[in-house]
Enzyme design. Structure first.
Site, PDB file in Angstrom:
ATOM      1  N   LYS A 165       1.083   3.928  -2.982  1.00 60.20           N
ATOM      2  CA  LYS A 165       0.628   5.309  -2.751  1.00 60.20           C
ATOM      3  C   LYS A 165       1.774   6.313  -2.958  1.00 60.20           C
ATOM      4  CE  LYS A 165      -3.735   4.461  -1.779  1.00 60.20           C
ATOM      5  NZ  LYS A 165      -4.792   4.874  -2.721  1.00 60.20           N
ATOM      6  N   TYR A 215       0.835  -1.212   0.000  1.00 63.72           N
ATOM      7  CA  TYR A 215       0.000   0.000   0.000  1.00 63.72           C
ATOM      8  C   TYR A 215       0.865   1.255   0.000  1.00 63.72           C
ATOM      9  CZ  TYR A 215      -3.989   2.960   1.453  1.00 63.72           C
ATOM     10  OH  TYR A 215      -4.974   3.922   1.537  1.00 63.72           O
TER      11      TYR A 215
END
Ligand code: NAD
Length: 256
Positions: free
Chosen positions: A155, A151
């Site tokens: 991101k 993640y």
């Protein structure tokens, strides 16, 4: 302000995506919704603003389905003027335990899908000399947290992609920016609250308090409505020369 324009918001059947879609619809944009689960409810919520709404159920981990979705949007409304790359998932595990297929899926949905939607949306935006690309990154696009390798990598990558798109469109009426929310109490975060409550045998309220206490000095969740209004700002004339920013709305998370 956005009357006659079309906004496609990926992952907009719930949470932040739906909040952003509603704010854009409230300013007159026609909306293309995307995502899993019930879409009739979200469609009705958008239609209540008096704008047109369509839905495409493309799986954002599949480039061929993203191509179909972009073609569908162009057939329905002529072109996509505002592209909000919002679809995202989370998986929590230490690097050495991180399932390889989960790594691939998180990268595909949280990062590569934005590249595919952007490469397909940019030609028409450039031809019209107006467009807005808004990438929903995260506080995790600016700082890391343990056990969120895929993640955090995706991101951070999305913010890099945002900067490159902003540079490639810098002399045009197309802008590209990122939004970086802190904790927002959507199904994605509720799962993490539930896991914390179960692991520590504490109440849901105490788990939420701990989650906020670990990261957010404000001790408040950011809301989809607040994030929607930030997206509206990027689409407004005041946003004409805002290019390549990663704007955190995170209760002070990354100020620390
Ligand atoms: P959510 O789970 O409520 O919504 C995610 C949406 O994405 C849903 O509509 C879901 O159907 C859709 N989706 C999931 N996988 C998909 C796929 N393969 N193809 C198409 N659609 C898919 O989550 P949310 O919290 O609203 O998250 C939205 C975005 O905001 C994500 O990118 C997330 O990383 C980001 N974000 C969330 C928070 C938070 O605290 N909730 C914080 C920072 C960033």
């Amino acid at each position: 302000m956005l009357k006659g324009k079309t906004a496609l918001v990926t992952g907009s059947t719930s949470g932040i995506g739906l909040g952003i879609a509603k704010s854009l619809a409230a300013r007159g944009a026609n909306i293309v919704l995307n995502g899993f689960g019930d879409h009739e409810g979200p469609k009705a919520e958008i239609a209540a603003f008096g704008t047109q709404v369509a839905f495409h159920g493309a799986d954002m981990s599949k480039p061929a389905e993203i191509e179909e979705m972009m073609k569908f949007a162009a057939q329905q409304f002529g072109r996509v003027d505002v592209l909000v790359n919002n679809a995202g998932i989370q998986h929590v595990a230490k690097i050495e335990d991180f399932p390889i297929d989960k790594w691939d899926t998180v990268l595909a949905i949280n990062l590569s899908s934005a590249f595919h939607a952007m490469r397909l949306a940019l030609p028409a935006m450039k031809a019209a000399n107006w467009g807005r690309i808004i990438n929903v990154s995260s506080a995790h696009g600016l700082v890391g947290s343990a056990e969120k390798s895929a993640y955090v990598a995706a991101k951070h990558g999305l913010i890099g992609l945002t900067k490159v798109a902003a540079l490639e469109t810098a002399t045009s009426g197309v802008t590209c920016n990122a939004i970086c929310p802190g904790w927002v109490l959507t199904p994605l975060v509720q799962k993490q609250v539930d896991a914390k409550a179960a692991a520590q045998n504490i109440s849901n309220e105490e788990a939420k308090r701990q989650l906020l206490g670990e990261k957010e000095p404000s001790m408040q969740f950011t809301t989809p409505e607040e994030l929607g209004e930030l997206a509206v700002f990027f689409c407004s004339p005041a946003g004409n020369n805002v290019r390549g920013v990663a704007w955190n709305m995170d209760g002070g998370w990354v100020a620390q």
